[in-house]
Design an enzyme around this catalytic site. Structure first.
Site, PDB file in Angstrom:
ATOM      1  N   CYS A 111       0.871  -1.194   0.000  1.00  8.30           N
ATOM      2  CA  CYS A 111       0.000   0.000   0.000  1.00  8.30           C
ATOM      3  C   CYS A 111       0.899   1.232   0.000  1.00  8.30           C
ATOM      4  O   CYS A 111       2.046   1.164  -0.454  1.00  8.30           O
ATOM      5  CB  CYS A 111      -0.987  -0.029   1.160  1.00  8.30           C
ATOM      6  N   ASN A 131       2.213   1.396   4.390  1.00  2.00           N
ATOM      7  CA  ASN A 131       2.513   0.099   5.043  1.00  2.00           C
ATOM      8  C   ASN A 131       2.197   0.148   6.546  1.00  2.00           C
ATOM      9  O   ASN A 131       2.879  -0.464   7.357  1.00  2.00           O
ATOM     10  CB  ASN A 131       3.968  -0.342   4.800  1.00  2.00           C
ATOM     11  N   CYS A 140      -1.596   0.700   7.365  1.00  2.00           N
ATOM     12  CA  CYS A 140      -3.040   0.410   7.485  1.00  2.00           C
ATOM     13  C   CYS A 140      -3.447  -0.834   6.697  1.00  2.00           C
ATOM     14  O   CYS A 140      -3.807  -1.856   7.284  1.00  2.00           O
ATOM     15  CB  CYS A 140      -3.871   1.604   7.013  1.00  2.00           C
ATOM     16  N   ARG A 141      -3.426  -0.746   5.365  1.00  2.00           N
ATOM     17  CA  ARG A 141      -4.007  -1.813   4.538  1.00  2.00           C
ATOM     18  C   ARG A 141      -3.090  -3.020   4.369  1.00  2.00           C
ATOM     19  O   ARG A 141      -3.500  -4.164   4.634  1.00  2.00           O
ATOM     20  CB  ARG A 141      -4.384  -1.256   3.150  1.00  2.00           C
ATOM     21  N   SER A 142      -1.844  -2.797   3.893  1.00  2.00           N
ATOM     22  CA  SER A 142      -1.011  -3.966   3.588  1.00  2.00           C
ATOM     23  C   SER A 142      -0.585  -4.767   4.831  1.00  2.00           C
ATOM     24  O   SER A 142      -0.428  -5.988   4.718  1.00  2.00           O
ATOM     25  CB  SER A 142       0.198  -3.597   2.709  1.00  2.00           C
ATOM     26  N   ASP A 159      -8.342   3.843   1.132  1.00  2.00           N
ATOM     27  CA  ASP A 159      -7.388   4.189   2.178  1.00  2.00           C
ATOM     28  C   ASP A 159      -8.169   4.592   3.435  1.00  2.00           C
ATOM     29  O   ASP A 159      -8.888   5.594   3.411  1.00  2.00           O
ATOM     30  CB  ASP A 159      -6.529   5.341   1.666  1.00  2.00           C
TER      31      ASP A 159
HETATM   32  P1  4NP Z   1      -1.869   2.735   4.091  1.00  2.00           P
HETATM   33  O1  4NP Z   1      -2.564   4.063   4.667  1.00  2.00           O
HETATM   34  O2  4NP Z   1      -1.296   3.113   2.742  1.00  2.00           O
HETATM   35  O3  4NP Z   1      -3.013   1.774   3.975  1.00  2.00           O
HETATM   36  O4  4NP Z   1      -0.818   2.330   5.095  1.00  2.00           O
HETATM   37  C1  4NP Z   1      -1.901   5.280   4.776  1.00  2.00           C
HETATM   38  C2  4NP Z   1      -1.129   5.547   5.868  1.00  2.00           C
HETATM   39  C3  4NP Z   1      -0.490   6.749   5.998  1.00  2.00           C
HETATM   40  C4  4NP Z   1      -0.642   7.714   5.014  1.00  2.00           C
HETATM   41  C5  4NP Z   1      -1.422   7.448   3.916  1.00  2.00           C
HETATM   42  C6  4NP Z   1      -2.057   6.230   3.784  1.00  2.00           C
HETATM   43  N1  4NP Z   1      -0.018   8.967   5.165  1.00  2.00           N
HETATM   44  O5  4NP Z   1      -0.231   9.845   4.308  1.00  2.00           O
HETATM   45  O6  4NP Z   1       0.762   9.175   6.120  1.00  2.00           O
END
Ligand code: 4NP
Length: 154
Positions: free
Chosen positions: A9, A12, A14-16, A123
């Site tokens: 993602c 790294n 939340c989703r992955s 997201d």
């Molecule tokens: P992820 O979510 O890609 O599912 O881990 C996010 C976590 C942090 C951010 C964006 C998406 N950020 O902008 O910090």
């Protein structure tokens, strides 16, 4: 040789990490390795988001051993299959290689559930806890299909 699968993602956190934890919980560790990374450097070294840790725990999966890492070009050599959580990350991974063998490893994870629809796992970072529940449910279903395919092929 173990089959190696990478979930990717943006952050790294939340989703992955959820995708990694869910997939690992469904696979025989003597045959498969599941890991995750992010295309950004924003959260390198961090634990998964507390809301991802919580939703995984609700379903009996502990992801607190994970620390965020950034996707690197060498991951194309390490992994057999690379599942991107959304189109933006899918495109950013593909931009890192010209090699068709590498490109063919990269898939959009929700195309396992909804072939050719090219849907994103939304997201959940800026939303509430329901977003994490929704993400968990779609990843759980997608991982079931991934596991069925892997076990048929290997
Ligand atoms: P992820 O979510 O890609 O599912 O881990 C996010 C976590 C942090 C951010 C964006 C998406 N950020 O902008 O910090």
């Amino acid at each position: 040789m173990k089959i190696k699968i990478l979930m990717v993602c943006l952050g790294n956190i939340c989703r992955s990490p959820l995708a990694e934890g869910i997939l690992k919980s469904k696979l025989d560790p003597s045959k498969y390795i599941a890991a995750s990374s992010g295309t950004s450097s924003y959260h390198i070294g961090n634990l998964p988001d507390p809301r991802s840790i919580q939703i995984a725990k609700k379903y009996g999966i502990d992801i607190t051993n994970q620390r965020a890492a950034q996707f690197t070009i060498s991951d194309f050599n390490t992994y057999d299959l690379i599942y991107a959580m959304d189109n933006s990350n899918h495109d950013n991974i593909l931009k890192l290689t010209k090699d068709n063998h590498n490109k063919n490893k990269v898939k959009l994870i929700l195309n396992e559930l909804y072939p050719n629809d090219n849907l994103d796992v939304p997201d959940p970072y800026y939303g509430g806890e329901q977003g994490f529940e929704d993400v968990y449910q779609m990843l759980d279903k997608a991982c079931d299909i991934i596991v069925t395919k892997l076990e048929k092929e290997h």
